[in-house]
Design a protein around this motif. Sequence first.
Motif, PDB file in Angstrom:
ATOM      1  N   SER A  36      76.547 -33.218  55.685  1.00  0.00           N
ATOM      2  CA  SER A  36      75.808 -34.467  55.808  1.00  0.00           C
ATOM      3  C   SER A  36      76.588 -35.482  56.645  1.00  0.00           C
ATOM      4  CB  SER A  36      75.522 -35.039  54.425  1.00  0.00           C
ATOM      5  OG  SER A  36      74.921 -36.291  54.526  1.00  0.00           O
ATOM      6  N   SER A  59      76.313 -34.533  60.311  1.00  0.00           N
ATOM      7  CA  SER A  59      75.004 -34.855  60.904  1.00  0.00           C
ATOM      8  C   SER A  59      74.840 -36.359  61.093  1.00  0.00           C
ATOM      9  CB  SER A  59      73.876 -34.272  60.052  1.00  0.00           C
ATOM     10  OG  SER A  59      73.867 -34.832  58.761  1.00  0.00           O
ATOM     11  N   ALA A  89      65.840 -37.023  59.137  1.00  0.00           N
ATOM     12  CA  ALA A  89      66.583 -35.950  59.795  1.00  0.00           C
ATOM     13  C   ALA A  89      65.624 -35.074  60.582  1.00  0.00           C
ATOM     14  CB  ALA A  89      67.320 -35.104  58.762  1.00  0.00           C
ATOM     15  N   ARG A 127      71.119 -36.976  61.292  1.00  0.00           N
ATOM     16  CA  ARG A 127      70.528 -37.592  60.100  1.00  0.00           C
ATOM     17  C   ARG A 127      70.900 -39.065  60.085  1.00  0.00           C
ATOM     18  NH1 ARG A 127      71.941 -35.799  53.925  1.00  0.00           N
ATOM     19  NH2 ARG A 127      70.956 -37.563  52.930  1.00  0.00           N
TER      20      ARG A 127
END
Length: 165
Positions: free
Chosen positions: A60, A63, A141, A148
């Motif tokens: 995460s 991203s 995303a 994201r």
Amino acid sequence: MTRLMAAGAPWYRQGWPWFLMSLPAAAVIAGLATWYVAWKSNDGLVAEDYYKQGLEINRSLESQQMAKQLGVSGLLSYENGVIRLRVSAAREISFPDVLELNILSPVRAGNDRNLKLTRNGDHYEARMPPLPDGHWNLALADGAGTWRILGAELFPLKGEAALHP
């Protein structure tokens, strides 16, 4: 002497023993009521797959860094049961036909919404029933998980909400 403190009356006819016994009895009743509420209610904050979620943190963060490098941003609006998103990037990238928008309740996981926004001309949209009023966390995303962006917003939306990396 008053009737409550009469010397010849048995203990159960006097007021002070009952008063003194009522305090621990009230504490026991309150403890049982608290236990019942805790047993019957689900806080909704504990994740069942916490280990997998912990492993996803690094992915995460990567991203989110990619979204920052690409300069991805979006403007979100909600009107008449339709949520619309205009997305742009500072760098030249091609956006997919479907974007994922997660609208997450900070209090109750049961209220979370996971939407697939489909391209409709120059914006993305999806139908969504109204959300309960309050603060919501947003995560946008692409389907591949390349980038994201996160945000937080107060619903019902007043105008447009900006999403930035």
